[in-house]
Motif scaffolding. Structure first.
Motif, mmCIF file in Angstrom:
data_model
loop_
_atom_site.group_PDB
_atom_site.id
_atom_site.type_symbol
_atom_site.label_atom_id
_atom_site.label_comp_id
_atom_site.label_asym_id
_atom_site.label_seq_id
_atom_site.Cartn_x
_atom_site.Cartn_y
_atom_site.Cartn_z
ATOM 1 N N ALA A 236 0.907 -1.210 0.193
ATOM 2 C CA ALA A 236 -0.018 -0.012 0.002
ATOM 3 C C ALA A 236 0.950 1.219 0.021
ATOM 4 O O ALA A 236 0.653 2.199 -0.733
ATOM 5 N N GLU A 237 1.811 1.237 0.976
ATOM 6 C CA GLU A 237 2.731 2.492 0.878
ATOM 7 C C GLU A 237 3.499 2.350 -0.629
ATOM 8 O O GLU A 237 3.641 3.727 -0.969
ATOM 9 N N GLU A 238 3.940 1.481 -1.185
ATOM 10 C CA GLU A 238 4.682 1.496 -2.442
ATOM 11 C C GLU A 238 3.563 1.949 -3.693
ATOM 12 O O GLU A 238 4.187 2.773 -4.524
ATOM 13 N N TYR A 239 2.457 1.705 -3.446
ATOM 14 C CA TYR A 239 1.412 2.273 -4.541
ATOM 15 C C TYR A 239 1.192 3.736 -4.148
ATOM 16 O O TYR A 239 0.508 4.507 -5.192
ATOM 17 N N GLY A 240 1.680 4.251 -2.845
ATOM 18 C CA GLY A 240 1.220 5.420 -2.535
ATOM 19 C C GLY A 240 -0.337 5.827 -2.177
ATOM 20 O O GLY A 240 -0.906 6.861 -2.389
ATOM 21 N N LEU A 241 -0.874 4.633 -1.651
ATOM 22 C CA LEU A 241 -2.410 4.863 -1.132
ATOM 23 C C LEU A 241 -2.448 5.601 0.119
ATOM 24 O O LEU A 241 -1.674 5.864 1.031
ATOM 25 N N GLY A 242 -3.625 6.472 0.189
ATOM 26 C CA GLY A 242 -3.697 7.384 1.375
ATOM 27 C C GLY A 242 -4.300 6.587 2.518
ATOM 28 O O GLY A 242 -3.982 6.855 3.591
ATOM 29 N N ILE A 243 -5.198 5.751 2.179
ATOM 30 C CA ILE A 243 -5.951 5.134 3.285
ATOM 31 C C ILE A 243 -6.146 3.767 2.928
ATOM 32 O O ILE A 243 -6.201 3.267 1.740
ATOM 33 N N VAL A 244 -5.872 2.661 3.733
ATOM 34 C CA VAL A 244 -6.165 1.228 3.534
ATOM 35 C C VAL A 244 -7.409 0.928 4.632
ATOM 36 O O VAL A 244 -6.844 1.025 6.034
ATOM 37 N N ILE A 245 -8.529 0.425 4.442
ATOM 38 C CA ILE A 245 -9.599 0.140 5.539
ATOM 39 C C ILE A 245 -9.432 -1.296 5.468
ATOM 40 O O ILE A 245 -9.483 -2.243 4.592
ATOM 41 N N TYR A 246 -9.819 -1.870 6.715
ATOM 42 C CA TYR A 246 -9.814 -3.476 6.918
ATOM 43 C C TYR A 246 -11.157 -3.773 7.560
ATOM 44 O O TYR A 246 -10.979 -3.982 8.826
ATOM 45 N N PRO A 247 -12.184 -3.714 6.755
ATOM 46 C CA PRO A 247 -13.601 -4.029 7.467
ATOM 47 C C PRO A 247 -13.779 -5.285 8.294
ATOM 48 O O PRO A 247 -14.529 -5.297 9.234
ATOM 49 N N GLY A 248 -13.099 -6.545 7.808
ATOM 50 C CA GLY A 248 -13.170 -7.526 8.575
ATOM 51 C C GLY A 248 -12.332 -8.015 9.444
ATOM 52 O O GLY A 248 -12.241 -9.165 10.022
ATOM 53 N N LEU A 249 -11.390 -7.144 9.818
ATOM 54 C CA LEU A 249 -10.266 -7.405 10.614
ATOM 55 C C LEU A 249 -10.719 -7.859 12.047
ATOM 56 O O LEU A 249 -10.084 -8.646 12.646
ATOM 57 N N CYS A 250 -11.820 -7.188 12.738
ATOM 58 C CA CYS A 250 -12.331 -7.535 13.856
ATOM 59 C C CYS A 250 -13.499 -8.511 13.708
ATOM 60 O O CYS A 250 -13.617 -9.563 14.628
ATOM 61 N N LEU A 251 -14.350 -8.523 12.551
ATOM 62 C CA LEU A 251 -15.440 -9.326 12.440
ATOM 63 C C LEU A 251 -14.853 -10.933 12.392
ATOM 64 O O LEU A 251 -15.812 -11.754 12.956
ATOM 65 N N VAL A 252 -13.913 -11.268 11.600
ATOM 66 C CA VAL A 252 -13.525 -12.420 11.345
ATOM 67 C C VAL A 252 -13.144 -13.366 12.587
ATOM 68 O O VAL A 252 -13.360 -14.329 12.816
ATOM 69 N N PRO A 253 -12.155 -12.729 13.082
ATOM 70 C CA PRO A 253 -11.742 -13.231 14.359
ATOM 71 C C PRO A 253 -12.829 -13.581 15.464
ATOM 72 O O PRO A 253 -12.873 -14.462 16.186
ATOM 73 N N ALA A 254 -13.763 -12.587 15.523
ATOM 74 C CA ALA A 254 -14.696 -12.587 16.377
ATOM 75 C C ALA A 254 -15.723 -13.819 15.954
ATOM 76 O O ALA A 254 -16.210 -14.677 16.758
ATOM 77 N N TYR A 255 -16.034 -14.049 14.718
ATOM 78 C CA TYR A 255 -16.634 -14.958 14.080
ATOM 79 C C TYR A 255 -16.224 -16.374 14.438
ATOM 80 O O TYR A 255 -16.894 -17.294 14.953
#
Length: 310
Positions: A236-255
């Motif tokens: 993501a840094e290499e592409y120069g992206l400003g923001i990366v969101i991880y919508p499932g980061l908490c959902l998947v471990p909780a499930y």
């Protein structure tokens, strides 16, 4: 970024400061007070409220556009005010109706302390961006949503960050999706968000289109998706992206974790891992020490006051 105000004194200002430092902003997806508390305890500088997570945790329904504006605003306000110093980016879906509904959504997000939000071009009866069968509105209707958000921000003298999302890659192709994002930026959006990017070539072209313009790009990293491209924070840094969101980061471990614990109990046992965490540890993550300290200070003041006024 297109909207300039004094930064740092508001949620939007703090988010703008983070985006201005040139580093990719990594935002874990949270959906309730508990997941937000854990993300804050882990030290993240910005949080993302996932609409899918709110839908499943709050109303027990899949991400098919069933949550209401009220439910999203209430959840966003609660999360944003757990630690107001940490900006919250919230899902605003389609804005929940026509341009005037969008205006009310934005106004309420500003009021409850949201730092930024993304607004998309799916039809009102939308679905998760990584599902098949999506439908998008025409460009004019999409821009009316963005313009309504921009006007409300101006009238409220706010610096909330407007993120223009398009799902049209899946329905109308890459060129149209890029055209929509550029048009949204011209209308006043601050950040571009191309949903469900499939290839590295698409990602590079998308990033290149906004590189050097002052408009950050957002990438939605959905773990387990069979549709979207997967990248690492380093990439993501290499592409120069400003923001990366991880919508499932908490959902998947909780499930996974809760499902496993429930299965063990159904089978007549308890998972050993659950015995390793005392309730006090969880309470501390959820502000127990700060609450008790406040209670102590208040009681000490009352005792001192009563003593001095006998």
């Amino acid at each position: 970024m297109s909207h300039q105000q004094e930064q740092g004194s508001s949620p939007g200002g703090r988010l703008r400061e983070l985006l201005a430092n040139g580093k990719t902003l990594i935002c874990p997806g949270v959906y309730d007070g508990f997941s937000a508390r854990m993300a804050l305890a882990a030290g993240f500088k910005c949080l993302y409220m996932t609409g899918a997570g709110v839908s499943m945790s709050r109303i027990g329904m899949a991400d098919l556009g069933l949550t209401t504006q009220t439910e999203m605003v209430e959840t966003a306000g609660m999360i944003a005010n757990i630690d107001p110093k940490t900006p919250l980016i919230a899902d605003a879906d389609t804005g929940y109706g026509t341009a005037i509904n969008v205006a009310r959504t934005v106004e309420r997000y500003i009021t409850v302390g949201v730092a930024g939000f993304h607004l998309e071009d799916q039809v009102v009866t939308k679905k998760c961006g990584h599902l098949k069968g999506k439908e998008c509105v025409n460009l004019g209707e999409y821009l009316s949503r963005i313009k309504a958000a921009v006007e409300v921000r101006k009238r409220r003298n706010s610096d909330i960050v407007i993120i223009a999302r398009t799902d049209s890659l899946a329905t109308q192709g890459f060129d149209e999706a890029l055209h929509r994002l550029k048009a949204a930026v011209k209308a006043g959006a601050d950040v571009a968000f191309l949903e469900a990017i499939k290839t590295e070539e698409q990602l590079e072209t998308y990033c290149a289109a906004f590189r050097g313009t002052g408009v950050p790009t957002l990438f939605n990293m959905v773990q387990g998706s069979t549709v979207g491209l997967k990248i690492t924070p380093k990439q993501a840094e290499e592409y120069g992206l400003g923001i990366v969101i991880y919508p499932g980061l908490c959902l998947v471990p909780a499930y996974l974790g809760i499902t496993s614990a429930l299965k063990s109990l159904k089978d007549g046992t308890l998972e050993e891992s659950c015995e390793k965490v005392p309730p006090q540890e969880i309470f501390q993550v959820c502000g127990m020490n700060e609450i008790q300290e406040l209670d102590r200070e208040v009681n000490e003041w009352v005792q001192e006051f009563e003593k001095d006024n006998e």
